[in-house]
Design an enzyme around this catalytic site. Structure first.
Site, PDB file in Angstrom:
ATOM      1  N   ILE A   1     -66.387   3.517  84.346  1.00 18.16           N
ATOM      2  CA  ILE A   1     -66.582   4.577  85.342  1.00 18.16           C
ATOM      3  C   ILE A   1     -66.357   5.934  84.679  1.00 18.16           C
ATOM      4  CG2 ILE A   1     -64.174   4.704  86.175  1.00 18.16           C
ATOM      5  CD1 ILE A   1     -65.359   4.818  89.056  1.00 18.16           C
ATOM      6  N   CYS A   2     -66.989   6.973  85.256  1.00 13.16           N
ATOM      7  CA  CYS A   2     -66.744   8.362  84.861  1.00 13.16           C
ATOM      8  C   CYS A   2     -66.781   9.187  86.153  1.00 13.16           C
ATOM      9  CB  CYS A   2     -67.769   8.837  83.825  1.00 13.16           C
ATOM     10  SG  CYS A   2     -69.457   8.952  84.446  1.00 13.16           S
ATOM     11  N   GLN A   3     -67.155  10.448  86.075  1.00 13.45           N
ATOM     12  CA  GLN A   3     -67.198  11.256  87.293  1.00 13.45           C
ATOM     13  C   GLN A   3     -68.469  11.011  88.099  1.00 13.45           C
ATOM     14  OE1 GLN A   3     -64.545  13.034  88.347  1.00 13.45           O
ATOM     15  NE2 GLN A   3     -65.671  13.295  90.248  1.00 13.45           N
TER      16      GLN A   3
END
Length: 119
Positions: free
Chosen positions: A86-88
């Site tokens: 996951i990231c932003q």
């Protein structure tokens, strides 16, 4: 159109196809599907945002390994286990998923929309 222009056009098309085609072994999942994997002990959760972003807002059990450090940290991960990234927004985690794939990981899940989609 000359031969050089034709070759350049072909190279551009190949680059774009490679950039946007899904990679085998990488699956895009939604937030709920990621949450459903929390119960499975055979899954690793990686957040590839910067330490500052991670500190400001993260979810357990995601472990922070910034994208810039990921290639050198893959030896601390188990290639036999599934991995959720996951990231932003989902863009950096898509890059991370490709890095992991090149490093030999088989079951990689990218969270669509990233932390922005987390409710």
């Amino acid at each position: 159109m000359g031969i050089i222009e034709s070759i350049l056009l072909i190279l551009i098309i190949v680059f774009l196809v490679n950039r946007f085609m899904p990679v085998k072994g990488i699956t895009n999942i939604g937030v709920q599907e990621a949450k459903d994997k929390f119960k499975d002990n055979n899954v690793q959760f990686i957040d590839v945002r910067t330490p500052g972003e991670y500190k400001a807002n993260h979810r357990k059990p995601f472990k922070n390994i910034p994208l810039s450090n990921l290639a050198s940290k893959t030896d601390s991960l188990d290639k036999e286990k599934e991995i959720v990234v996951i990231c932003q927004s989902g863009m950096r985690s898509a890059k991370a998923a490709k890095i992991l794939k090149k490093q030999g990981f088989q079951k990689i899940y990218n969270v669509k929309g990233g932390m922005s989609a987390w409710i």
